[in-house]
Design an enzyme around this catalytic site. Structure first.
Site, mmCIF file in Angstrom:
data_model
loop_
_atom_site.group_PDB
_atom_site.id
_atom_site.type_symbol
_atom_site.label_atom_id
_atom_site.label_comp_id
_atom_site.label_asym_id
_atom_site.label_seq_id
_atom_site.Cartn_x
_atom_site.Cartn_y
_atom_site.Cartn_z
ATOM 1 N N HIS A 24 0.845 -1.203 0.000
ATOM 2 C CA HIS A 24 0.000 0.000 0.000
ATOM 3 C C HIS A 24 0.879 1.250 0.000
ATOM 4 C CE1 HIS A 24 -3.489 2.535 1.295
ATOM 5 N NE2 HIS A 24 -2.507 3.254 1.841
ATOM 6 N N GLU A 25 1.886 1.255 0.876
ATOM 7 C CA GLU A 25 2.771 2.418 0.949
ATOM 8 C C GLU A 25 3.647 2.540 -0.295
ATOM 9 O OE1 GLU A 25 2.213 4.638 3.067
ATOM 10 O OE2 GLU A 25 0.770 3.408 4.146
ATOM 11 N N HIS A 28 1.971 4.616 -2.775
ATOM 12 C CA HIS A 28 2.169 6.058 -2.603
ATOM 13 C C HIS A 28 3.585 6.472 -2.990
ATOM 14 C CE1 HIS A 28 -1.663 6.569 -0.684
ATOM 15 N NE2 HIS A 28 -1.349 5.862 0.390
#
Length: 453
Positions: A24-25, A28
């Site tokens: 998920h990170e 980003h």
């Protein structure tokens, strides 16, 4: 061996959750770096740092509490209009204003000479959306990949011909009294229990007649009141012949589909007939689906996840009652990562065979489906347009784009960057609520967990 399997299931799910958070990170991190934003930290977890290593301008590391993660981008919040470059005004007197100013100062304190154009708030609206949507979309991608593997390689449970035992009643209770019965005291045990029929047994024949449909069970048992009949069941791949004597009692009248027939006032019609004491269900088998079925299954999963998310606030009342009053947890109610880990452990240990299937392979596939569902939940949850969730930053970026377009249409000056920091009081309130809900769910999952299977 069961304990070891339980631990393996918990650890496998913990690793899957940690990997999902890490990816998920990454969702980003990659676009942020691609667009030139300076990223100073990439961390999985919260709390004290357990391990870290600096590569270039970014510190990569693991935190002690693996229940989340973050990347730190410089300049998340813009300076206030009128502030000189590199300068901040003194804090305001209001408490919320002070919090906003402190957050703004923290977001700008790492802006070094030469970094002025590498701050997040200077990105165009589409780039801001891409950076903040990267995390949720990564969870969606993980969910799609795992769901596709599960559906096409393992399959979905599909009803098969015949009938199997879903449950075995402990005692004989006339149908008219069934809703008021709370105890088996003084009541005879059911013929099925006495004969040794078990949940999961598959009916092969009753009285020499093959069982090909679910309704065949009642059709063959009811006329046999008071006489012994041979019942052949399949259990663990072997056929067993059992002698059963159905007892004559009041039973519900059934229609052609095996459903109880009701009177005009809603009461169930009854008649005297043979009673075995089992609840039957259609056997199921895992049938692989074509890849073309995945979009529909995915859409249905996302819609159901969104509906469950909307329903969480009302469900928390039941969780509170379960945690502090001993009420039974809802099977489809919310649970924490602790509850998800417990379910994974029980599935690996073979305690949820009615859901997972009996083989080790079936249990592994159940963990895959569980992790797929978790990632779809993270995708939907992070789309909520409230800070500190990703959806809150996306909403701020879209609002900025809307204001600028409206100003251009009206021939007015560019209104500048939207100050998302002004919404931080809402973010702090949302964070407090989420922490409280998480704490309640974890406590409930420890003292009164959801019982599946």
């Amino acid at each position: 061996m069961t304990i070891l399997a339980y631990v393996v299931g918990v650890l496998a799910m913990a690793f899957g959750v940690a990997a999902s958070i890490a990816l998920h990170e990454v969702g980003h991190l990659v676009p942020a770096k691609k667009f030139g934003v300076k990223v100073t930290q990439y961390m999985v977890g919260f709390g004290p740092t357990v391990w870290s290593r600096r590569r270039g301008e970014t510190e990569y590391g693991l935190k002690a509490v693996p229940l989340g993660g973050y990347i730190r981008m410089i300049g998340m919040f813009p300076p206030r209009p009128g502030d000189a470059p590199g300068m901040l005004r003194a804090s305001s007197t209001g408490r919320f204003s002070q919090l906003v100013d402190e957050a703004r100062a923290a977001s700008l304190e790492e802006v070094k000479p030469g970094d002025e154009d590498r701050v997040f708030y200077r990105l165009s609206v589409p780039k801001k959306v891409v950076v903040m949507m990267g995390g949720p979309l990564m969870n969606l991608l993980i969910g799609v990949v795992l769901l596709t593997l599960f559906v096409t390689a393992h399959g979905l449970p599909t009803a098969q011909p015949g009938a199997q035992v879903a449950s075995v009643a402990q005692c004989v209770v006339p149908a008219a009294q069934a809703s008021q019965a709370t105890s088996c005291a003084g009541k005879p045990q059911t013929p099925a229990l006495a004969a040794g029929i078990l949940p999961g047994d598959r009916f092969v024949s009753i009285g020499g007649q093959p069982v090909r449909e679910l309704t065949d069970v009642g059709r063959l048992v009811r006329p046999a009141a008071g006489r012994a009949v041979d019942v052949v069941v399949e259990r663990d791949g072997r056929q067993l012949s059992l002698s059963v004597t159905p007892i004559r009692t009041q039973v519900a009248v059934l229609d052609d589909q095996g459903r109880p027939v009701t009177n005009a006032d809603g009461t169930v019609q009854t008649t005297e007939a043979g009673f075995l004491g089992v609840t039957s269900s259609s056997p199921t088998a895992w049938v692989p689906q074509p890849a073309t079925a995945v979009p529909g299954i995915l859409t249905d999963s996302v819609v159901r996840t969104a509906a469950a998310l909307v329903d969480i606030p009302s469900r928390m009342v039941g969780v509170w009652n379960a945690a502090f009053s001993g009420a039974e947890r809802e099977v489809d109610g919310p649970m924490s990562v602790v509850g998800v880990g417990r379910v994974a452990g029980e599935a690996s240990a073979g305690r949820l065979s009615s859901l997972t299937g009996g083989s080790v392979t079936d249990r592994l596939w159940f963990l895959v489906s569980l992790l797929a569902g978790l990632n779809l939940m993270l995708f939907v949850f992070n789309l909520v347009p409230l800070l500190p969730l990703d959806g809150g930053h996306v909403a701020g970026a879209l609002w900025e784009g809307t204001k600028r377009r409206w100003a251009r249409l009206r021939g007015r000056p560019d209104p500048g960057y939207v100050d998302v920091a002004k919404a931080l009081p809402v973010a702090y309130s949302v964070a407090i609520v989420l922490i409280g809900m998480s704490a309640l769910l974890i406590y409930a999952d420890l003292v009164n967990p959801v019982r599946l299977g």
